[in-house]
Design a protein around this motif. Structure first.
Motif, PDB file in Angstrom:
ATOM      1  N   ALA A 152     -19.789 -29.137  -9.076  1.00  0.00           N
ATOM      2  CA  ALA A 152     -20.967 -28.268  -8.821  1.00  0.00           C
ATOM      3  C   ALA A 152     -20.883 -26.775  -9.282  1.00  0.00           C
ATOM      4  O   ALA A 152     -21.842 -26.230  -9.996  1.00  0.00           O
ATOM      5  CB  ALA A 152     -20.958 -28.116  -7.236  1.00  0.00           C
ATOM      6  N   VAL A 153     -19.805 -26.163  -9.273  1.00  0.00           N
ATOM      7  CA  VAL A 153     -19.577 -24.765  -9.921  1.00  0.00           C
ATOM      8  C   VAL A 153     -19.708 -24.867 -11.177  1.00  0.00           C
ATOM      9  O   VAL A 153     -20.358 -24.031 -11.947  1.00  0.00           O
ATOM     10  CB  VAL A 153     -18.286 -24.212  -9.491  1.00  0.00           C
ATOM     11  N   GLY A 154     -19.097 -26.037 -12.086  1.00  0.00           N
ATOM     12  CA  GLY A 154     -19.086 -25.814 -13.546  1.00  0.00           C
ATOM     13  C   GLY A 154     -20.795 -26.142 -13.809  1.00  0.00           C
ATOM     14  O   GLY A 154     -21.065 -25.580 -14.904  1.00  0.00           O
ATOM     15  N   ALA A 155     -21.268 -26.817 -13.087  1.00  0.00           N
ATOM     16  CA  ALA A 155     -22.633 -27.255 -13.777  1.00  0.00           C
ATOM     17  C   ALA A 155     -23.686 -26.083 -13.350  1.00  0.00           C
ATOM     18  O   ALA A 155     -24.472 -25.720 -14.111  1.00  0.00           O
ATOM     19  CB  ALA A 155     -23.114 -28.575 -12.561  1.00  0.00           C
ATOM     20  N   ILE A 156     -23.459 -25.394 -12.136  1.00  0.00           N
ATOM     21  CA  ILE A 156     -24.229 -24.125 -11.932  1.00  0.00           C
ATOM     22  C   ILE A 156     -24.079 -22.924 -12.938  1.00  0.00           C
ATOM     23  O   ILE A 156     -24.983 -22.641 -13.222  1.00  0.00           O
ATOM     24  CB  ILE A 156     -24.199 -24.032 -10.404  1.00  0.00           C
ATOM     25  N   PHE A 157     -22.897 -22.742 -13.246  1.00  0.00           N
ATOM     26  CA  PHE A 157     -22.587 -21.647 -14.008  1.00  0.00           C
ATOM     27  C   PHE A 157     -22.258 -21.817 -15.241  1.00  0.00           C
ATOM     28  O   PHE A 157     -22.242 -20.869 -15.810  1.00  0.00           O
ATOM     29  CB  PHE A 157     -21.248 -20.904 -13.262  1.00  0.00           C
ATOM     30  N   GLY A 158     -22.281 -22.966 -15.734  1.00  0.00           N
ATOM     31  CA  GLY A 158     -22.027 -23.291 -17.039  1.00  0.00           C
ATOM     32  C   GLY A 158     -20.517 -22.949 -17.368  1.00  0.00           C
ATOM     33  O   GLY A 158     -19.642 -23.299 -16.830  1.00  0.00           O
ATOM     34  N   GLY A 159     -20.394 -22.407 -18.636  1.00  0.00           N
ATOM     35  CA  GLY A 159     -18.868 -22.236 -19.023  1.00  0.00           C
ATOM     36  C   GLY A 159     -18.182 -23.598 -19.536  1.00  0.00           C
ATOM     37  O   GLY A 159     -18.484 -24.019 -20.374  1.00  0.00           O
ATOM     38  N   VAL A 160     -17.220 -23.907 -18.417  1.00  0.00           N
ATOM     39  CA  VAL A 160     -16.802 -25.237 -18.794  1.00  0.00           C
ATOM     40  C   VAL A 160     -17.383 -26.253 -18.576  1.00  0.00           C
ATOM     41  O   VAL A 160     -16.955 -27.578 -19.397  1.00  0.00           O
ATOM     42  CB  VAL A 160     -15.218 -25.053 -17.974  1.00  0.00           C
ATOM     43  N   GLY A 161     -18.392 -26.553 -17.763  1.00  0.00           N
ATOM     44  CA  GLY A 161     -19.267 -27.602 -17.688  1.00  0.00           C
ATOM     45  C   GLY A 161     -18.704 -28.328 -16.327  1.00  0.00           C
ATOM     46  O   GLY A 161     -17.728 -28.034 -15.766  1.00  0.00           O
ATOM     47  N   ALA A 162     -19.481 -29.456 -16.056  1.00  0.00           N
ATOM     48  CA  ALA A 162     -19.200 -30.221 -14.672  1.00  0.00           C
ATOM     49  C   ALA A 162     -17.995 -30.993 -14.727  1.00  0.00           C
ATOM     50  O   ALA A 162     -17.319 -31.002 -13.884  1.00  0.00           O
ATOM     51  CB  ALA A 162     -20.208 -31.010 -14.385  1.00  0.00           C
TER      52      ALA A 162
END
Length: 82
Positions: free
Chosen positions: A41-51
């Motif tokens: 969830a954090v990866g998908a919402i904030f981008g960066g590393v991804g989900a």
């Protein structure tokens, strides 16, 4: 900025509560599962590393948290699957 702080607090709470169970295996599995969900969830919402990388990182951190805690530190009762 405010949205990120809320997500990080929720993620921290999920990791802290994710390691529940009566055995080390229970805590490791539940910690990894909750960590993977939170990381995705954090990866998908904030981008960066991804989900997907976020899920892998979260599973590792959550699983390690579960493996290194004992029943006296985190005792939320019997796991749902028992």
């Amino acid at each position: 900025m405010r949205n990120k702080t809320g997500i990080l607090l929720i993620a921290g709470a999920a990791l802290a509560l994710g390691a529940c169970g009566t055995s080390t295996g229970d805590r490791t599995v539940s910690g990894a599962g909750i960590g993977a969900g939170t990381g995705a969830a954090v990866g998908a919402i904030f981008g960066g590393v991804g989900a997907i990388p976020g899920a892998l990182i979260g599973a590792g951190v959550g699983g390690a948290t579960g493996a290194f805690t004992n029943e006296e530190r985190v005792n939320l009762g019997e796991p749902v699957w028992r």
